[in-house]
Write a protein that holds these residues in place. Structure first.
Motif, PDB file in Angstrom:
ATOM      1  N   GLU A 168      -1.400   6.585  -5.433  1.00 31.97           N
ATOM      2  CA  GLU A 168      -2.650   6.917  -4.734  1.00 31.97           C
ATOM      3  C   GLU A 168      -3.875   6.365  -5.477  1.00 31.97           C
ATOM      4  O   GLU A 168      -4.798   5.836  -4.861  1.00 31.97           O
ATOM      5  CB  GLU A 168      -2.736   8.447  -4.604  1.00 31.97           C
ATOM      6  CG  GLU A 168      -3.875   8.966  -3.735  1.00 31.97           C
ATOM      7  CD  GLU A 168      -3.858   8.418  -2.304  1.00 31.97           C
ATOM      8  OE1 GLU A 168      -2.761   8.271  -1.729  1.00 31.97           O
ATOM      9  OE2 GLU A 168      -4.959   8.127  -1.771  1.00 31.97           O
ATOM     10  N   LYS A 179      -4.754   2.763  -4.540  1.00 34.93           N
ATOM     11  CA  LYS A 179      -4.847   2.363  -3.134  1.00 34.93           C
ATOM     12  C   LYS A 179      -6.244   1.851  -2.763  1.00 34.93           C
ATOM     13  O   LYS A 179      -6.384   0.839  -2.087  1.00 34.93           O
ATOM     14  CB  LYS A 179      -4.449   3.522  -2.217  1.00 34.93           C
ATOM     15  CG  LYS A 179      -2.937   3.793  -2.194  1.00 34.93           C
ATOM     16  CD  LYS A 179      -2.609   4.784  -1.088  1.00 34.93           C
ATOM     17  CE  LYS A 179      -1.276   5.466  -1.144  1.00 34.93           C
ATOM     18  NZ  LYS A 179      -0.065   4.821  -1.287  1.00 34.93           N
ATOM     19  N   LEU A 204       0.823  -1.205   0.000  1.00 34.99           N
ATOM     20  CA  LEU A 204       0.000   0.000   0.000  1.00 34.99           C
ATOM     21  C   LEU A 204       0.862   1.262   0.000  1.00 34.99           C
ATOM     22  O   LEU A 204       0.535   2.256  -0.634  1.00 34.99           O
ATOM     23  CB  LEU A 204      -0.916  -0.011   1.228  1.00 34.99           C
ATOM     24  CG  LEU A 204      -2.043   1.016   1.225  1.00 34.99           C
ATOM     25  CD1 LEU A 204      -3.036   0.735   0.103  1.00 34.99           C
ATOM     26  CD2 LEU A 204      -2.748   1.040   2.565  1.00 34.99           C
TER      27      LEU A 204
END
Ligand code: GDP
Ligand code: MG
Length: 387
Positions: free
Chosen positions: A217, A220, A212
């Motif tokens: 982003e 995620k 992660l």
């Protein structure tokens, strides 16, 4: 006015449709998994992701030695390679395949196709690590054009001590990867002096946490949805989203509306339940959603209290008292919606942890406990001050 089961199913249907839209918007987490045959790649995938993807997923060949596995409703694409244990020519072919795959996905110019991470699996049970293999991992990590992060997964780690020793030996070889994680994906049974002992699985939460950290982003949410080992991570992400949501939807400018006109769930709340479901990554079918809506209005019978139930719930929010002029204002609606979102997250958490079974959701005991949770969240709600 009363509402019946027909209305409840209509709400459930609306939430379902919104979930489908949210799933489309979310995009995928795309991962390459590689390493020799038998190191435990399929076992790892099945242990980490929330569906038995490596066994049941249909793999379609994308290159000669790579297949893509995906499953309806899970925002995940796995690219699984074969043949690394074979001779030099086969190895060379797999290597070219991986570089080509990264390149090819990049050329589509669609970020939803980009490869986000590579897990390179090495079995801890093999006696020696081949320098040649480490050199190749290094090459993979440093020479792929898109800087796709590589994580080395030390599979079948029966002894943590041995796993950590191997980890530091690999680190000493100046390898340029983003992380090395020892794992035991499935519990392992050993016969010790005629007694069967079980070595518990470990390392999967660490592997997800590390992955992660290194993925972009945009990938995620899909990763958090698709994984099935860290439920707290799902809850945390959902609560974080919820906190931002209420503020933007019910801020100053929200026109107060009479409670007499209030539907059981306003559109904003339907969207919220759909979004929370998608962030969490749990398969909520229509019957389950209907059970949730029934629980909100407080009854399971053919006809339920409807608006009366909502207005009595609103009075639980501290500071609301009797609703002035029968109007719901922005602050009240926000507090109510957040409490509803929190109660819903609590239910998904119980389902994910196996504390609640889907078949029990139509039982009075579920409806009662959902009602209790919701009432508790309302009683502790904070009226936000806007602007
Ligand atoms: N108990 C246990 N067995 C494992 C683990 N990982 C792999 N295995 C076993 O090792 C064998 C090969 O694993 P598999 O996942 O098929 O390897 P792959 O060829 O890399 O996909 C299978 O018999 C697995 O059951 C593990 O973490 N725990
Ligand atoms: Mg396999």
């Amino acid at each position: 006015m009363n509402i019946g089961m027909d209305d409840i199913f209509k709400y459930a249907q609306d939430i379902r449709s919104r979930i489908a839209e949210e799933e489309m918007k979310m995009g995928h987490f795309n991962i390459i998994i590689t390493g020799k045959t038998g190191v435990g790649k399929s076992t790892l995938l099945n242990a980490v992701f929330r569906e038995e993807i490596a066994v049941t997923g249909v793999g379609r060949p994308v290159t000669q030695r790579t297949r893509m596995i995906e499953k309806q409703g899970v925002p995940l694409r796995i690219f699984d390679t074969r043949g690394l244990e074979l001779g030099n020519t086969a190895q060379e072919a797999v290597r070219n395949d991986i570089f080509e795959l990264i390149d090819w996905q990049l050329k589509t110019k669609d970020p939803d196709n980009f490869i986000h991470a590579i897990w390179y699996c090495i079995s801890t049970t093999s006696d020696r690590i081949e320098e040649e293999e480490i050199r190749w991992i290094n090459e993979l990590a440093t020479q792929n054009k898109h800087d796709v992060p590589v994580i080395v997964v030390l599979t079948k780690t029966l002894s943590r001590k041995k796993g950590l020793a191997l980890k530091s030996r690999i680190e000493d070889m100046n390898i340029n990867v983003r992380g090395i994680v020892p794992v035991l994906a499935q519990p392992y049974e050993v016969d010790i002096a005629d007694e069967i002992k079980t070595v518990p699985s470990f390392g999967l939460v660490e592997l997800i946490g590390m992955t992660l950290q290194v993925v972009p982003e945009s990938a995620k949410n899909a990763l958090i949805n698709a994984q099935g080992v860290d439920m707290e991570l799902k809850g945390k992400r959902a609560r974080k989203w919820l906190a931002g949501f209420a503020g933007t939807n019910f801020a100053a400018g929200f026109a107060p509306f009479p409670i007499a006109d209030a539907p059981i769930l306003i559109t904003t709340e339907i969207s919220m339940l759909a979004k929370l479901t998608t962030i969490f990554g749990i398969d909520m079918d229509k019957a389950m959603l209907a059970a949730v809506v029934s629980a909100i209005v407080g009854c399971s019978g053919a006809t339920v209290g409807g608006r009366f139930a909502v207005s009595s719930l609103l009075k639980l929010i501290p500071g609301v008292g009797t609703l002035v002029g029968g109007l719901i204002n922005g602050a009240t609606a926000a507090a109510f919606t957040v409490a509803l979102g929190e109660a819903y997250i609590a239910v998904m958490m119980m389902l994910a942890k196996g504390e609640l079974k889907r078949e029990d959701m139509n039982e009075q005991i579920f409806i009662d406990s959902m009602k209790d949770i919701f009432r508790d969240k309302l009683t502790h709600a904070q009226l936000p001050c806007f602007g």
